[in-house]
Design a protein around this motif. Structure first.
Motif, PDB file in Angstrom:
ATOM      1  N   ILE A  18       0.836  -1.207   0.000  1.00 53.27           N
ATOM      2  CA  ILE A  18       0.000   0.000   0.000  1.00 53.27           C
ATOM      3  C   ILE A  18       0.871   1.257   0.000  1.00 53.27           C
ATOM      4  N   GLY A  19       1.910   1.248   0.852  1.00 52.85           N
ATOM      5  CA  GLY A  19       2.800   2.408   0.915  1.00 52.85           C
ATOM      6  C   GLY A  19       3.502   2.653  -0.403  1.00 52.85           C
ATOM      7  N   PHE A  20       4.011   1.580  -1.014  1.00 55.87           N
ATOM      8  CA  PHE A  20       4.703   1.721  -2.296  1.00 55.87           C
ATOM      9  C   PHE A  20       3.745   2.207  -3.381  1.00 55.87           C
ATOM     10  N   SER A  21       2.523   1.668  -3.383  1.00 58.06           N
ATOM     11  CA  SER A  21       1.527   2.084  -4.380  1.00 58.06           C
ATOM     12  C   SER A  21       1.189   3.562  -4.224  1.00 58.06           C
ATOM     13  N   THR A  22       1.045   3.997  -2.966  1.00 56.80           N
ATOM     14  CA  THR A  22       0.749   5.409  -2.711  1.00 56.80           C
ATOM     15  C   THR A  22       1.884   6.297  -3.193  1.00 56.80           C
ATOM     16  N   PHE A  23       3.116   5.870  -2.925  1.00 56.39           N
ATOM     17  CA  PHE A  23       4.294   6.629  -3.349  1.00 56.39           C
ATOM     18  C   PHE A  23       4.345   6.753  -4.869  1.00 56.39           C
ATOM     19  N   VAL A  24       4.161   5.636  -5.549  1.00 56.26           N
ATOM     20  CA  VAL A  24       4.179   5.641  -7.014  1.00 56.26           C
ATOM     21  C   VAL A  24       3.045   6.499  -7.563  1.00 56.26           C
ATOM     22  N   THR A  29       1.082  11.396 -10.240  1.00 50.77           N
ATOM     23  CA  THR A  29       0.226  12.586 -10.236  1.00 50.77           C
ATOM     24  C   THR A  29       1.044  13.847 -10.455  1.00 50.77           C
ATOM     25  N   ARG A  30       2.183  13.945  -9.753  1.00 50.97           N
ATOM     26  CA  ARG A  30       3.045  15.122  -9.907  1.00 50.97           C
ATOM     27  C   ARG A  30       3.578  15.227 -11.330  1.00 50.97           C
TER      28      ARG A  30
END
Length: 200
Positions: A18-24, A29-30
């Motif tokens: 979940i953390g890695f997916s959020t980071f990616v 988005t940026r």
């Protein structure tokens, strides 16, 4: 491996995923936002070049216009008009007046008359700062006024917050003399003393 260890291992794996997916996702988005901004800028530049080309504007004039466009963008980046910031516009009246005072009073105090006015009648000085003053950012080479035009007010010259320099920020010709103006000085003072005064 007992069931507790399995649950712990699976939980850690899920949290990591979940953390890695959020980071990616945030990076994606940026990057999309940056790409959109870049495309919008490129489209504006393309539209300007197309307009100049399709209307037969000379190479020299095209170069001048494109140079202006570039410096104009830099002015917009370095100078933010407080009237364009929603939070500032919607501040409670008293707080907004205090912000405006801090914005304008340092420049007004450089003028002996306004400095005395602030000391003698701060309420009146606040009224001036909140109703009679406005900011304007100029790009390099832009004319602030033209000789013969009717003057509507005087001008205080100041640096942007990012530019710390004692070099002249503007100059104008008075008769045969070239007059240089540095940050903290003012021009066209006669406009507030005489009705119908014209730039000269």
């Amino acid at each position: 491996m007992n069931s507790g260890e399995r649950v712990f291992a699976v939980t850690i794996d899920l949290l990591g995923l979940i953390g890695f997916s959020t980071f990616v996702s945030s990076i994606t988005t940026r990057m999309t936002q940056l790409r959109s901004l870049s495309q919008a800028k490129a489209q504006k530049d393309y539209d300007l070049r197309t307009f100049l080309h399709n209307n037969g504007i000379s190479i020299e004039m095209r170069t001048a216009v494109m140079g202006f466009a570039s410096s104009y963008k830099n002015v917009l980046k370095t100078k933010t008009d407080y009237g364009s910031i929603d939070v500032i516009c919607n501040l409670p009246l008293r707080l907004k007046r205090l912000v405006t005072n801090e914005l304008h009073f340092p420049y007004l105090r450089k003028h002996p008359c306004f400095s005395a006015l602030i000391s003698l009648d701060q309420q009146f000085a606040e009224d001036i700062a909140n109703t009679a003053l406005s900011g304007r950012a100029l790009h390099k080479g832009e004319a602030l006024f033209l000789t013969g035009e009717l003057a509507e007010g005087m001008y205080f010259v100041m640096n942007s917050a990012e530019l710390v320099s004692t070099a002249p920020l503007m100059s104008y010709r008075r008769l045969a003399c070239e007059i240089e103006v540095t940050a903290g000085q003012w021009v066209c003072e006669a406009a507030i003393l005489m009705e119908g005064w014209r730039f000269r």
